[in-house]
Design an enzyme around this catalytic site. Structure first.
Site, PDB file in Angstrom:
ATOM      1  N   THR A 103      47.798  80.974  54.030  1.00 31.96           N
ATOM      2  CA  THR A 103      48.757  80.893  52.919  1.00 31.96           C
ATOM      3  C   THR A 103      50.095  81.508  53.284  1.00 31.96           C
ATOM      4  OG1 THR A 103      46.972  80.931  51.276  1.00 31.96           O
ATOM      5  CG2 THR A 103      49.176  81.499  50.517  1.00 31.96           C
ATOM      6  N   GLN A 133      47.797  75.413  49.312  1.00 36.03           N
ATOM      7  CA  GLN A 133      48.852  76.417  49.418  1.00 36.03           C
ATOM      8  C   GLN A 133      49.882  76.013  50.470  1.00 36.03           C
ATOM      9  OE1 GLN A 133      45.563  77.006  49.676  1.00 36.03           O
ATOM     10  NE2 GLN A 133      44.956  78.888  48.613  1.00 36.03           N
ATOM     11  N   ASP A 156      51.883  77.609  45.215  1.00 38.67           N
ATOM     12  CA  ASP A 156      52.393  78.805  45.910  1.00 38.67           C
ATOM     13  C   ASP A 156      53.788  78.586  46.504  1.00 38.67           C
ATOM     14  OD1 ASP A 156      49.895  79.688  45.256  1.00 38.67           O
ATOM     15  OD2 ASP A 156      49.225  80.083  47.286  1.00 38.67           O
ATOM     16  N   ASP A 178      50.122  78.602  40.477  1.00 36.47           N
ATOM     17  CA  ASP A 178      50.514  79.936  40.975  1.00 36.47           C
ATOM     18  C   ASP A 178      51.820  79.868  41.759  1.00 36.47           C
ATOM     19  OD1 ASP A 178      47.991  80.584  39.967  1.00 36.47           O
ATOM     20  OD2 ASP A 178      47.037  80.488  41.925  1.00 36.47           O
ATOM     21  N   ARG A 236      48.243  84.018  35.501  1.00 29.82           N
ATOM     22  CA  ARG A 236      46.911  84.593  35.669  1.00 29.82           C
ATOM     23  C   ARG A 236      47.022  85.683  36.731  1.00 29.82           C
ATOM     24  NH1 ARG A 236      43.191  80.133  38.940  1.00 29.82           N
ATOM     25  NH2 ARG A 236      44.688  79.620  40.603  1.00 29.82           N
ATOM     26  N   TRP A 238      46.485  87.579  39.902  1.00 24.34           N
ATOM     27  CA  TRP A 238      45.941  87.509  41.263  1.00 24.34           C
ATOM     28  C   TRP A 238      45.274  88.843  41.605  1.00 24.34           C
ATOM     29  CZ3 TRP A 238      49.281  87.405  46.328  1.00 24.34           C
ATOM     30  CH2 TRP A 238      48.445  87.173  47.426  1.00 24.34           C
TER      31      TRP A 238
END
Length: 325
Positions: A103, A133, A156, A178, A236, A238
């Site tokens: 990532t 990602q 991401d 995210d 949310r 992580w």
């Protein structure tokens, strides 16, 4: 009553005052370099004053890194829509040695130098919505600022590491899952956050004991036309102590009525700090938000202004025009 903040810029410069660029990058060969990485490599190490690099419009496909010893680099693009820094790596893609990028290693642009500034530039990852990602930018330098930039990707898109500070003003950030994540202190001022499918806008990993995580001030939350109503969460966690606050932001109908997600772990509800102050729009459903989130009072919201969160913790913008000849 509106909770206003300073712009983060120095006072306006004298009329017609300019700064000469230290280097010009142009894909058509009309500058000092055709590669931005080559221009960055030529910057003297351990500077204590800005080094200005002007980037002419063009698509620059290269993985770019600002090394740790290259402080005070100031990038200025000709136009944020047509000065594009891009690549297409993704987490599961294999490197030449057979290992995966992972990532954090999938970014198109890496910032490790301190006091980094960028204006009028697109940072892009074109790996695609199904690639997983795939970062547009990975920020590890202690302090950085971005103005009038675009961050384009899907999962991401924008990442900044623990203990770092970012001021992000008048920028556009898009993604699916995210797409703003990490453990930094970041103040997003008058930005547009565009969801490219159902998912989550933020995945903060704010370290325990850190005063601030992400603060979004007067931002606009939008989505692609095909995105369903109530299908995108504000965030949310992580990590358990995630901190995210939206201050006077406009939210379209794609925002989930519940607002926030616990990442399938009820214990996160005890430690994460998720809050809003005077959200507006079809997605601002205060009465249906999860019980463990917060609706701030005016007095509480005063703790989340520009001055309190980021004011003296980021490099300031210059208002002079960057002259290239």
């Amino acid at each position: 009553m509106s909770l206003e903040s300073s712009s983060g810029a120095i006072p306006l410069a004298e009329e017609n005052k300019t700064i000469k660029a230290d280097a010009v990058v142009a894909s058509d060969g009309t500058g000092d370099f055709t590669s931005l990485q080559d221009a960055i490599n030529a910057v003297p190490n351990n500077r204590t004053k800005y080094y200005y690099i002007y980037i002419k419009k063009g698509i620059y496909k290269e993985v770019i890194t600002v090394p740790r010893n290259k402080d005070y680099i100031y990038l200025v693009g000709e136009n944020e829509a047509t000065t594009v820094l891009t690549y297409d790596n993704y987490a599961s893609r294999l490197k030449p040695d057979g290992s995966e990028y992972g990532t954090s290693g999938s970014a198109s642009f890496f910032v490790h130098g301190n006091n980094f500034v960028a204006e009028n530039i697109t940072f892009e990852n074109t790996a695609g919505i199904d690639a997983g990602q795939a970062l547009a930018i990975n920020i590890g330098g202690a302090r950085s600022s971005f103005r009038n930039c675009r961050f384009s990707g899907h999962q991401d898109t924008w990442y900044a590491g623990n203990g770092t500070y970012q001021y992000v003003k008048d920028c556009y950030i898009e993604g699916s899952v995210d797409f703003i994540f990490g453990g930094s202190t970041a103040f997003f001022d008058h930005c547009q956050l565009e969801s490219t499918r159902n998912g989550y806008i933020t995945a903060a990993s704010t370290p325990e004991g850190q005063t601030y995580g992400y603060v979004f001030h007067h931002c606009t939350l939008t989505a692609r036309p095909e995105i369903a109503k109530s299908s995108v969460y504000l965030g949310r966690p992580w990590r358990p102590n995630a901190k995210v606050v939206f201050v006077e932001c406009a939210m379209d109908k794609h925002i989930q009525q519940a607002g926030w997600h616990n990442w399938r772990n009820p214990d996160n509800e005890k430690t994460a700090f998720y809050a809003e102050y005077k959200s507006t729009g079809a997605g601002a459903r205060i009465d249906t938000r999860v019980s463990w989130s917060h609706q701030l009072t005016m007095e509480e919201a005063k703790s989340f202004t520009y001055e309190k969160v980021i004011g003296d913790q980021h490099p300031k913008f210059v208002e002079e025009k960057i002259q290239i000849n």
